[in-house]
Design an enzyme around this catalytic site. Sequence first.
Site, PDB file in Angstrom:
ATOM      1  N   ARG A  51     -32.565  37.374 -19.216  1.00 16.62           N
ATOM      2  CA  ARG A  51     -33.181  38.631 -18.804  1.00 16.62           C
ATOM      3  C   ARG A  51     -32.214  39.427 -17.928  1.00 16.62           C
ATOM      4  O   ARG A  51     -31.281  38.887 -17.339  1.00 16.62           O
ATOM      5  CB  ARG A  51     -34.477  38.400 -18.039  1.00 16.62           C
ATOM      6  CG  ARG A  51     -34.313  37.590 -16.746  1.00 16.62           C
ATOM      7  CD  ARG A  51     -34.205  38.432 -15.504  1.00 16.62           C
ATOM      8  NE  ARG A  51     -33.903  37.649 -14.339  1.00 16.62           N
ATOM      9  CZ  ARG A  51     -32.690  37.458 -13.869  1.00 16.62           C
ATOM     10  NH1 ARG A  51     -31.648  37.976 -14.504  1.00 16.62           N
ATOM     11  NH2 ARG A  51     -32.482  36.733 -12.788  1.00 16.62           N
ATOM     12  N   GLU A  57     -35.399  42.782  -6.588  1.00 18.45           N
ATOM     13  CA  GLU A  57     -34.470  41.642  -6.459  1.00 18.45           C
ATOM     14  C   GLU A  57     -34.788  40.798  -5.241  1.00 18.45           C
ATOM     15  O   GLU A  57     -35.008  41.330  -4.149  1.00 18.45           O
ATOM     16  CB  GLU A  57     -33.040  42.183  -6.369  1.00 18.45           C
ATOM     17  CG  GLU A  57     -32.036  41.323  -7.077  1.00 18.45           C
ATOM     18  CD  GLU A  57     -32.331  41.206  -8.570  1.00 18.45           C
ATOM     19  OE1 GLU A  57     -33.010  40.242  -8.962  1.00 18.45           O
ATOM     20  OE2 GLU A  57     -31.883  42.076  -9.329  1.00 18.45           O
ATOM     21  N   SER A 168     -29.689  34.748 -16.174  1.00 16.02           N
ATOM     22  CA  SER A 168     -30.719  33.732 -16.249  1.00 16.02           C
ATOM     23  C   SER A 168     -30.619  32.800 -17.434  1.00 16.02           C
ATOM     24  O   SER A 168     -31.589  32.549 -18.153  1.00 16.02           O
ATOM     25  CB  SER A 168     -32.074  34.410 -16.247  1.00 16.02           C
ATOM     26  OG  SER A 168     -32.853  33.741 -15.358  1.00 16.02           O
ATOM     27  N   SER A 169     -29.440  32.281 -17.647  1.00 17.67           N
ATOM     28  CA  SER A 169     -29.266  31.288 -18.702  1.00 17.67           C
ATOM     29  C   SER A 169     -30.145  30.078 -18.414  1.00 17.67           C
ATOM     30  O   SER A 169     -30.694  29.468 -19.337  1.00 17.67           O
ATOM     31  CB  SER A 169     -27.812  30.847 -18.781  1.00 17.67           C
ATOM     32  OG  SER A 169     -27.382  30.340 -17.541  1.00 17.67           O
ATOM     33  N   ASP A 214     -37.673  34.961 -13.661  1.00 23.10           N
ATOM     34  CA  ASP A 214     -36.850  34.738 -14.847  1.00 23.10           C
ATOM     35  C   ASP A 214     -37.648  34.083 -15.959  1.00 23.10           C
ATOM     36  O   ASP A 214     -37.535  34.444 -17.138  1.00 23.10           O
ATOM     37  CB  ASP A 214     -35.662  33.835 -14.511  1.00 23.10           C
ATOM     38  CG  ASP A 214     -34.845  34.387 -13.372  1.00 23.10           C
ATOM     39  OD1 ASP A 214     -35.082  35.552 -12.993  1.00 23.10           O
ATOM     40  OD2 ASP A 214     -33.982  33.664 -12.862  1.00 23.10           O
ATOM     41  N   LYS A 262     -25.000  28.587  -9.321  1.00 19.47           N
ATOM     42  CA  LYS A 262     -25.956  28.175  -8.303  1.00 19.47           C
ATOM     43  C   LYS A 262     -25.948  26.672  -8.070  1.00 19.47           C
ATOM     44  O   LYS A 262     -26.397  26.209  -7.044  1.00 19.47           O
ATOM     45  CB  LYS A 262     -27.362  28.667  -8.655  1.00 19.47           C
ATOM     46  CG  LYS A 262     -27.496  30.148  -8.353  1.00 19.47           C
ATOM     47  CD  LYS A 262     -28.834  30.534  -7.788  1.00 19.47           C
ATOM     48  CE  LYS A 262     -29.967  30.247  -8.734  1.00 19.47           C
ATOM     49  NZ  LYS A 262     -29.828  30.821 -10.073  1.00 19.47           N
ATOM     50  N   TYR A 270     -28.750  30.914  -1.939  1.00 22.25           N
ATOM     51  CA  TYR A 270     -30.094  31.227  -2.425  1.00 22.25           C
ATOM     52  C   TYR A 270     -31.172  30.516  -1.616  1.00 22.25           C
ATOM     53  O   TYR A 270     -32.116  31.138  -1.115  1.00 22.25           O
ATOM     54  CB  TYR A 270     -30.200  30.852  -3.910  1.00 22.25           C
ATOM     55  CG  TYR A 270     -31.455  31.358  -4.579  1.00 22.25           C
ATOM     56  CD1 TYR A 270     -31.453  32.567  -5.258  1.00 22.25           C
ATOM     57  CD2 TYR A 270     -32.643  30.635  -4.537  1.00 22.25           C
ATOM     58  CE1 TYR A 270     -32.603  33.044  -5.884  1.00 22.25           C
ATOM     59  CE2 TYR A 270     -33.795  31.100  -5.150  1.00 22.25           C
ATOM     60  CZ  TYR A 270     -33.760  32.302  -5.820  1.00 22.25           C
ATOM     61  OH  TYR A 270     -34.893  32.766  -6.422  1.00 22.25           O
TER      62      TYR A 270
END
Length: 521
Positions: A51, A57, A168-169, A214, A262, A270
């Site tokens: 996406r 955000e 957003s894999s 996501d 991440k 995050y």
Amino acid sequence: MSGSVPVAKALSDIYPLQAIATEAPRWNKLVSRFNDVYGRLPVFVARSPGRVNIIGEHIDYSLYSVLPMAITADALIAVTATPVKQGASTFRIRIANLQDSRFPAKDFEVPLDGDIDIDATQFEWTNYFKSGLRGALGLLRSKKGQEWTPCDMDILMDGNVPVGGGLSSSAAFVSASALAVLTANDHTPVDKKELTELAIVSERAVGVNSGGMDQAASVFSEQGSALFVSFSPSLNARPVKFPPTRPELCFVIAQSFVTSNKQVTGPIHYNLRVVEVSLAAAYLNAVLNPPGIELPEDAGPLKTSLQSFHDVFFVKQSGSDYAAAKTLSKEQELENLVTLTKEKLTQEQGYTKEEIAKVLNLSVEQLEKRFLSSFPIRAERFKLRQRALHVFTEALRVIRFLTLLERPLHTGASDTSPFNIALGALMNETQDSCRDFYECSCPEIDQICQIARAAGAYGSRLTGAGWGGCSVHLVPADKVSDVKSALEKEYYATKDLTEEQRASAVVVSRPAGGSALYYVE
Ligand code: NG1
Ligand code: MG
């Protein structure tokens, strides 16, 4: 909006027309390679897309609404399933990837009534599959009872959402995996809401304390529309169409090629933000409300966890007149919160644990246990003021953006530039807030945004978690090539990139469909 994951009859049910010529060979390759690897054709393919977030955000985990859309790039999982052999005590998963040089094949077995081991400290591509598997098994067991046994599965995966690129894999892969396991084991339609909630919880098993944007975007999106996702009082998603504009509007996605993996940075960046906003909510609660105020039953979805800023407002108002407070619009509520934050969270340099603990009437150990123990965090000071200001102003921008889209004032106008500019301005404000208050941009993304705006973009900002990854730009159709060539000349030419990276650096994105199943005949 709910319903079940659709079964696609043709690729045109999934992708915008312009994408089919490139997608069809990819699907054919997946199916024929499956045959090479496992000696038979797959029964079905589960698909979930990446996406791009248009606006909203880093507010999903504070339960404020967001506006993403699905892209063409996706995770495809081709599957066959067979009942486990008589007397077996385990079920077997064979899993391979079309990009097998980067992601080598792996087999594993799981006790029929056992749990799935995931080592979130190691980067291992099958972790995302395993987290979807774990969530799906939990749901199946709760529905079918402990007697039920999972089946063996053979799997071939292909993903073309860039990893660590802010598109957003991970959510695509986890949602597709959960959908694959649910479908292989149960032939009833998969409920979109159940799938999304399962994917949200599952992805946390891989080490990021994320919100649900996501996964909702991946599962619920509809071709040709953006998706308005809200999380309070419960998950809800509805498609939102862009009105016709003159000039026509395009979304351009530009990679920074600064990798924000991440798995590596998550614990530092995050998860720290998630902690900071939880602390900010708790702090505001404590200073705005005399101790002992009982929250009304409907005060907020996460009343006791203090994860939600929603509580702050309700608590504040409930002291005197809760009923009156409830009549305020969402916008008024958020504007109040901005004012209160400026008044009550005055320390620009941030707050130490000791300072926060004192206000919350906790010991530092209690504070650590309650707020800092679920994911590893390292920080001396917590920037509660800046983080809260970002969250409230960003939630406001989402409402204003949606209001513009749904009540366009320009109907019939031959030039809708004021409308286009207003949308773009909100996106630019998001970028400023992400850079200055949330500190989740990076110099490269800031530079990309400047270049794109100078070349004609109405609005430019980072998209996704930030600290690298991708940017999204609202561009009039007749300026797309100017924006592309400015980025090429002023940004990409200065970087050491492969041919392939160059070719995929900038794409015009059309909203694609969400999760789908496709049965191979
Ligand atoms: P990325 O890292 O771009 O996939 C993350 C979170 C979202 C949301 C955004 C910031 C995950 C899976 N997703 O997206 O829930 O919080 O950052 O808006 O971590
Ligand atoms: Mg992700």
